[in-house]
Write a protein that holds these residues in place. Structure first.
Motif, PDB file in Angstrom:
ATOM      1  N   HIS A  11     -26.578   2.040 -17.668  1.00  0.00           N
ATOM      2  CA  HIS A  11     -25.300   2.350 -18.310  1.00  0.00           C
ATOM      3  C   HIS A  11     -25.289   3.832 -18.630  1.00  0.00           C
ATOM      4  O   HIS A  11     -26.317   4.403 -18.992  1.00  0.00           O
ATOM      5  CB  HIS A  11     -25.133   1.519 -19.594  1.00  0.00           C
ATOM      6  CG  HIS A  11     -23.792   1.701 -20.227  1.00  0.00           C
ATOM      7  ND1 HIS A  11     -23.551   2.653 -21.175  1.00  0.00           N
ATOM      8  CD2 HIS A  11     -22.610   1.065 -20.026  1.00  0.00           C
ATOM      9  CE1 HIS A  11     -22.267   2.605 -21.537  1.00  0.00           C
ATOM     10  NE2 HIS A  11     -21.690   1.645 -20.847  1.00  0.00           N
ATOM     11  N   TRP A  12     -24.123   4.450 -18.488  1.00  0.00           N
ATOM     12  CA  TRP A  12     -24.014   5.877 -18.760  1.00  0.00           C
ATOM     13  C   TRP A  12     -22.981   6.111 -19.850  1.00  0.00           C
ATOM     14  O   TRP A  12     -21.932   5.448 -19.864  1.00  0.00           O
ATOM     15  CB  TRP A  12     -23.619   6.631 -17.486  1.00  0.00           C
ATOM     16  CG  TRP A  12     -24.740   6.769 -16.508  1.00  0.00           C
ATOM     17  CD1 TRP A  12     -25.539   7.857 -16.319  1.00  0.00           C
ATOM     18  CD2 TRP A  12     -25.195   5.770 -15.578  1.00  0.00           C
ATOM     19  NE1 TRP A  12     -26.466   7.607 -15.334  1.00  0.00           N
ATOM     20  CE2 TRP A  12     -26.290   6.336 -14.860  1.00  0.00           C
ATOM     21  CE3 TRP A  12     -24.824   4.456 -15.283  1.00  0.00           C
ATOM     22  CZ2 TRP A  12     -26.990   5.641 -13.884  1.00  0.00           C
ATOM     23  CZ3 TRP A  12     -25.507   3.758 -14.307  1.00  0.00           C
ATOM     24  CH2 TRP A  12     -26.587   4.349 -13.619  1.00  0.00           C
ATOM     25  N   GLY A  13     -23.259   7.028 -20.760  1.00  0.00           N
ATOM     26  CA  GLY A  13     -22.329   7.294 -21.862  1.00  0.00           C
ATOM     27  C   GLY A  13     -21.223   8.243 -21.437  1.00  0.00           C
ATOM     28  O   GLY A  13     -21.141   8.658 -20.284  1.00  0.00           O
ATOM     29  N   PRO A  16     -31.882   3.379 -15.232  1.00  0.00           N
ATOM     30  CA  PRO A  16     -30.649   3.471 -16.019  1.00  0.00           C
ATOM     31  C   PRO A  16     -29.627   2.416 -15.563  1.00  0.00           C
ATOM     32  O   PRO A  16     -29.465   2.185 -14.358  1.00  0.00           O
ATOM     33  CB  PRO A  16     -30.113   4.871 -15.695  1.00  0.00           C
ATOM     34  CG  PRO A  16     -31.188   5.584 -14.997  1.00  0.00           C
ATOM     35  CD  PRO A  16     -32.129   4.579 -14.432  1.00  0.00           C
ATOM     36  N   GLN A  57     -24.688  10.975 -19.439  1.00  0.00           N
ATOM     37  CA  GLN A  57     -26.134  10.740 -19.497  1.00  0.00           C
ATOM     38  C   GLN A  57     -26.415   9.240 -19.655  1.00  0.00           C
ATOM     39  O   GLN A  57     -25.680   8.547 -20.355  1.00  0.00           O
ATOM     40  CB  GLN A  57     -26.749  11.500 -20.680  1.00  0.00           C
ATOM     41  CG  GLN A  57     -26.730  13.001 -20.494  1.00  0.00           C
ATOM     42  CD  GLN A  57     -27.484  13.464 -19.263  1.00  0.00           C
ATOM     43  OE1 GLN A  57     -28.561  12.950 -18.966  1.00  0.00           O
ATOM     44  NE2 GLN A  57     -26.913  14.401 -18.515  1.00  0.00           N
ATOM     45  N   PRO A  58     -27.474   8.741 -18.999  1.00  0.00           N
ATOM     46  CA  PRO A  58     -27.779   7.308 -19.135  1.00  0.00           C
ATOM     47  C   PRO A  58     -28.124   6.978 -20.580  1.00  0.00           C
ATOM     48  O   PRO A  58     -28.776   7.758 -21.270  1.00  0.00           O
ATOM     49  CB  PRO A  58     -28.976   7.095 -18.213  1.00  0.00           C
ATOM     50  CG  PRO A  58     -29.487   8.444 -17.882  1.00  0.00           C
ATOM     51  CD  PRO A  58     -28.372   9.409 -18.053  1.00  0.00           C
ATOM     52  N   ASP A  59     -27.616   5.827 -21.078  1.00  0.00           N
ATOM     53  CA  ASP A  59     -27.936   5.446 -22.450  1.00  0.00           C
ATOM     54  C   ASP A  59     -28.413   3.998 -22.556  1.00  0.00           C
ATOM     55  O   ASP A  59     -28.575   3.467 -23.647  1.00  0.00           O
ATOM     56  CB  ASP A  59     -26.739   5.724 -23.383  1.00  0.00           C
ATOM     57  CG  ASP A  59     -25.482   4.997 -22.937  1.00  0.00           C
ATOM     58  OD1 ASP A  59     -25.574   4.163 -22.004  1.00  0.00           O
ATOM     59  OD2 ASP A  59     -24.409   5.252 -23.511  1.00  0.00           O
ATOM     60  N   ALA A  60     -28.605   3.316 -21.429  1.00  0.00           N
ATOM     61  CA  ALA A  60     -29.209   1.984 -21.460  1.00  0.00           C
ATOM     62  C   ALA A  60     -30.061   1.840 -20.209  1.00  0.00           C
ATOM     63  O   ALA A  60     -29.736   2.394 -19.159  1.00  0.00           O
ATOM     64  CB  ALA A  60     -28.123   0.906 -21.489  1.00  0.00           C
ATOM     65  N   ASN A 101     -20.888  11.268 -22.049  1.00  0.00           N
ATOM     66  CA  ASN A 101     -21.347  12.590 -21.620  1.00  0.00           C
ATOM     67  C   ASN A 101     -22.028  12.557 -20.250  1.00  0.00           C
ATOM     68  O   ASN A 101     -22.568  13.543 -19.796  1.00  0.00           O
ATOM     69  CB  ASN A 101     -22.294  13.176 -22.670  1.00  0.00           C
ATOM     70  CG  ASN A 101     -23.477  12.259 -22.919  1.00  0.00           C
ATOM     71  OD1 ASN A 101     -23.587  11.194 -22.282  1.00  0.00           O
ATOM     72  ND2 ASN A 101     -24.360  12.652 -23.825  1.00  0.00           N
ATOM     73  N   GLU A 110     -19.047   8.302 -33.277  1.00  0.00           N
ATOM     74  CA  GLU A 110     -18.672   8.033 -31.885  1.00  0.00           C
ATOM     75  C   GLU A 110     -18.184   6.593 -31.730  1.00  0.00           C
ATOM     76  O   GLU A 110     -17.190   6.315 -31.072  1.00  0.00           O
ATOM     77  CB  GLU A 110     -19.905   8.278 -31.011  1.00  0.00           C
ATOM     78  CG  GLU A 110     -19.643   8.225 -29.523  1.00  0.00           C
ATOM     79  CD  GLU A 110     -19.091   9.538 -28.973  1.00  0.00           C
ATOM     80  OE1 GLU A 110     -18.928  10.502 -29.753  1.00  0.00           O
ATOM     81  OE2 GLU A 110     -18.804   9.580 -27.768  1.00  0.00           O
ATOM     82  N   GLU A 111     -18.910   5.683 -32.409  1.00  0.00           N
ATOM     83  CA  GLU A 111     -18.579   4.268 -32.277  1.00  0.00           C
ATOM     84  C   GLU A 111     -17.197   3.944 -32.851  1.00  0.00           C
ATOM     85  O   GLU A 111     -16.390   3.254 -32.230  1.00  0.00           O
ATOM     86  CB  GLU A 111     -19.648   3.438 -32.984  1.00  0.00           C
ATOM     87  CG  GLU A 111     -19.684   1.997 -32.526  1.00  0.00           C
ATOM     88  CD  GLU A 111     -20.886   1.256 -33.108  1.00  0.00           C
ATOM     89  OE1 GLU A 111     -20.800   0.043 -33.290  1.00  0.00           O
ATOM     90  OE2 GLU A 111     -21.904   1.932 -33.386  1.00  0.00           O
TER      91      GLU A 111
END
Lengths: 127, 368
Positions: free
Chosen positions: B169-171, B167, B175-178, B173, B77-78
């Motif tokens: 940050h959101w990715g 939350p 969904q929150p990721d940070a 998709n 992904e990165e």
């Protein structure tokens, strides 16, 4: 109601602006009670300094052609119906005289000058 | 998911960038004013075509290469995000470099052919322009602000319901990721960012309304109709963006407060839908309205103005893209290369309206 200015002309922009407004009034396109745009709006539309427009409005006010009313802005005065004041007459003569003299010196004859004046007057009245 | 987002935005960029020379006024060629009768000069036409085809071909090759690379190798992904960003910035850089090249060529062509030097340059304005202006009233931009204030109050009353980790940050998709630890500040940080953006949009609308309605003196009537339409549609576009932002941010805030609102497909679909609506409407806007409304068909008789031309203003446009005029009180001006508004770099209020909110947003994001 379009006005146009020529930035590179020898005539200063504030004078060009005042002359254009006076011409619109003489033609009857602007009438007593009409308002001019705000200083900021007109300066932005013409990309000129606000001082230029301000100076032009103050010159018109000084001549008694518009009045500056707080909140409503610059309002056009109705065309004077009961004859020109002696002060204004003197000022107009002062301004016309050198132009007439210059026309004579540059070779126009008096008849030609008279014709020119009446053609300009009909042009102003026709619209 | 990231792949789809990158491909869609890339395709959008390729189309818009390569179509750019054809969305602009005929008399503004690569940031240089060209008098009406020379606007269709064959060399200028070839510059326009070359710009478009180089961008289009390079873009398509990069697009296909990116697609093939990402499907054949098992990129993380990165890696996908970095390569995608690199391709997009590369395309923008290429477009800038080409612009500068053709700007120089056009300037040179104008000088060697002495276009317009024999014509008297004039400026025109309509005393009634501003009375005819149909931009949305600024009060419309206050309504979304009230919604945000309402959400802040609601968050405060529901403070105990909030999770311990907020939350931030959101990715891709949705969904929150940070996350950040729960504090009164972090619980409303998202809303503060939203508020700053809404106030900025309000400021932009107010400043745009005050900005000059600049007419083309050789086509004063039609250019006025186009200018007024351009102003109207831009204000609609801006309000739509504000409302979409409010919906998106408001929804994210609500999912943080009430875990029950967390619907996986909605959380994924909303930001994507948001992106799509913005992309599609800006494309429609660019193709329908065009620069300064130049693509809006107008049929009014113009009186011929022989011997005069519109003032070229080239001296105030540094490199043809930055407008610097200290005399002009205008805050926002129409872009010369592109569709939309730019700021008058000679007027400090413009910097305030744009850069202060950005700085505030960065600060909030940094301290959360």
């Amino acid at each position: 109601m379009f006005i146009q200015i020529e930035p590179t002309s020898d005539i200063p922009i504030y004078t060009q602006l005042a002359n254009q407004v006076i011409e619109l009034i003489a033609r009857g396109q602007l009438q007593g009670g009409d308002t001019l745009p705000s200083v900021r709006a007109l300066a932005s539309d013409l990309s000129v300094n606000m001082h230029t427009v301000n100076k032009s409005y103050h010159e018109l006010e000084h001549k008694g052609i518009i009045r500056i009313v707080p909140k409503s802005g610059a309002v056009i005065n109705p065309i004077v119906q009961d004859g020109i004041t002696s002060d204004n007459r003197r000022r107009i003569i002062e301004q016309i005289k050198p132009i007439l003299a210059e026309s004579l010196v540059l070779g126009m004859d008096p008849e030609e000058i008279q014709k020119l004046v009446s053609s300009i007057l009909t042009h102003l009245k026709e619209e | 998911m990231s792949l789809a987002i990158f491909l869609v935005t890339l395709a959008f960029m390729i189309v818009l960038q390569s179509a750019m020379p054809f969305l602009l006024k005929r008399t503004l060629v690569f940031g240089v004013t060209i008098p009406e009768k020379f606007a269709m000069d064959p060399s200028l036409a070839s510059y326009r075509r070359r710009f478009s085809s180089i961008i289009f071909m390079t873009g398509i090759i990069a697009f296909i290469a990116f697609l093939v690379w990402s499907t054949t190798t098992h990129a993380t992904e990165e890696q996908l995000v970095w390569i995608g960003l690199a391709i997009q910035s590369g395309l923008l850089l290429l477009s800038m470099a080409l612009y500068l090249y053709f700007h120089a060529k056009t300037t040179e062509l104008k000088q060697t052919n002495k276009w317009g030097t024999s014509l008297k340059q004039i400026r025109v304005a309509d005393l009634q322009s501003h009375a005819k202006d149909a931009m949305l009233p600024s009060s419309m931009y206050v309504l979304p602000i009230l919604v945000t204030i309402g959400l802040v109050i609601y968050t405060v009353t529901q403070y105990s319901l909030l999770p311990d980790m907020i939350p931030t940050h959101w990715g891709a998709n949705g969904q929150p990721d940070a996350f950040s630890p729960k504090t009164p500040f972090s619980s409303i940080a998202l809303l503060i960012i939203l508020l700053v953006m809404q106030v900025m949009m309000l400021g932009i609308n107010i400043a745009t309304k005050q900005s000059g309605i600049k007419l083309n003196s050789s086509k004063k009537k039609s250019s006025q109709i186009q200018q007024l339409a351009f102003r109207k549609y831009t204000s609609w576009f801006l309000l739509m963006t504000t409302i979409l932002l409010t919906i998106l941010f408001g929804f994210l805030q609500l999912t943080t407060i009430h875990v029950g609102f967390q619907n996986v497909s909605l959380m994924m679909g909303l930001p994507l839908g948001f992106l799509l609506i913005i992309l599609i409407s800006s494309a429609v806007y660019a193709f329908k309205v065009g620069q300064g409304g130049s693509r809006i068909a107008v049929s009014v008789a113009e009186e011929e103005n022989i011997g005069v031309t519109h003032e070229d203003n080239d001296a105030h446009w540094k490199l043809g893209v930055f407008y610097v005029n200290k005399q002009d009180p205008t805050i926002f001006v129409e872009k010369r290369f592109g569709v939309g508004w730019s700021i008058n770099f000679g007027n400090p209020i413009g910097y305030l309206i744009i850069f202060v909110p950005l700085l505030l947003i960065l600060l909030v994001a940094f301290f959360v």
